[in-house]
Design a protein around this motif. Structure first.
Motif, PDB file in Angstrom:
ATOM      1  N   UNK A 157       0.861  -1.183   0.000  1.00 31.98           N
ATOM      2  CA  UNK A 157       0.000   0.000   0.000  1.00 31.98           C
ATOM      3  C   UNK A 157       0.898   1.233   0.000  1.00 31.98           C
ATOM      4  N   UNK A 158       0.652   2.144  -0.921  1.00 30.54           N
ATOM      5  CA  UNK A 158       1.493   3.328  -1.055  1.00 30.54           C
ATOM      6  C   UNK A 158       1.449   4.204   0.200  1.00 30.54           C
ATOM      7  N   UNK A 159       0.260   4.418   0.696  1.00 32.61           N
ATOM      8  CA  UNK A 159       0.084   5.200   1.924  1.00 32.61           C
ATOM      9  C   UNK A 159      -1.208   4.739   2.575  1.00 32.61           C
TER      10      UNK A 159
END
Length: 96
Positions: A48-50
């Motif tokens: 998950x990127x963020x």
């Protein structure tokens, strides 16, 4: 190491699986070769990127849950949107 019953009998029939059998299973992406995973169309999910949401436990009335669940897949996102909309015009009451 504990000896496990074979999954296939002498006639080549698969026996009924037990809960203990299922606990020993591993995810397909851990045991299948990458070439077979590609053939089967399996794709690894990237990191998950963020973090965009936070997991929580909340107690809601049955009618609220039923109304949102009745809207189908994505009901949790719609509930989140409804709460965001409510926050636009209300302030949460501070206890104390």
């Amino acid at each position: 190491m504990t000896k496990h019953a074979p999954l296939i009998d002498d006639d080549g029939e698969v026996r009924e699986l037990t809960a203990a059998d299922l606990r020993r299973f591993k995810p397909a992406h851990h045991v299948l070769p990458p070439a077979l995973q590609k053939t089967l169309g399996m794709r690894a999910r990237g990191p998950q990127k963020a973090p965009t949401k936070q997991a929580t436990t909340i107690r809601l009335s049955p009618d609220v849950m039923a109304a949102f669940k009745a809207t189908g897949r994505g009901w949790q996102t719609r509930m989140d949107d409804a709460l965001k909309d409510w926050l636009q015009t209300h302030s949460p009451r501070v206890e104390g």
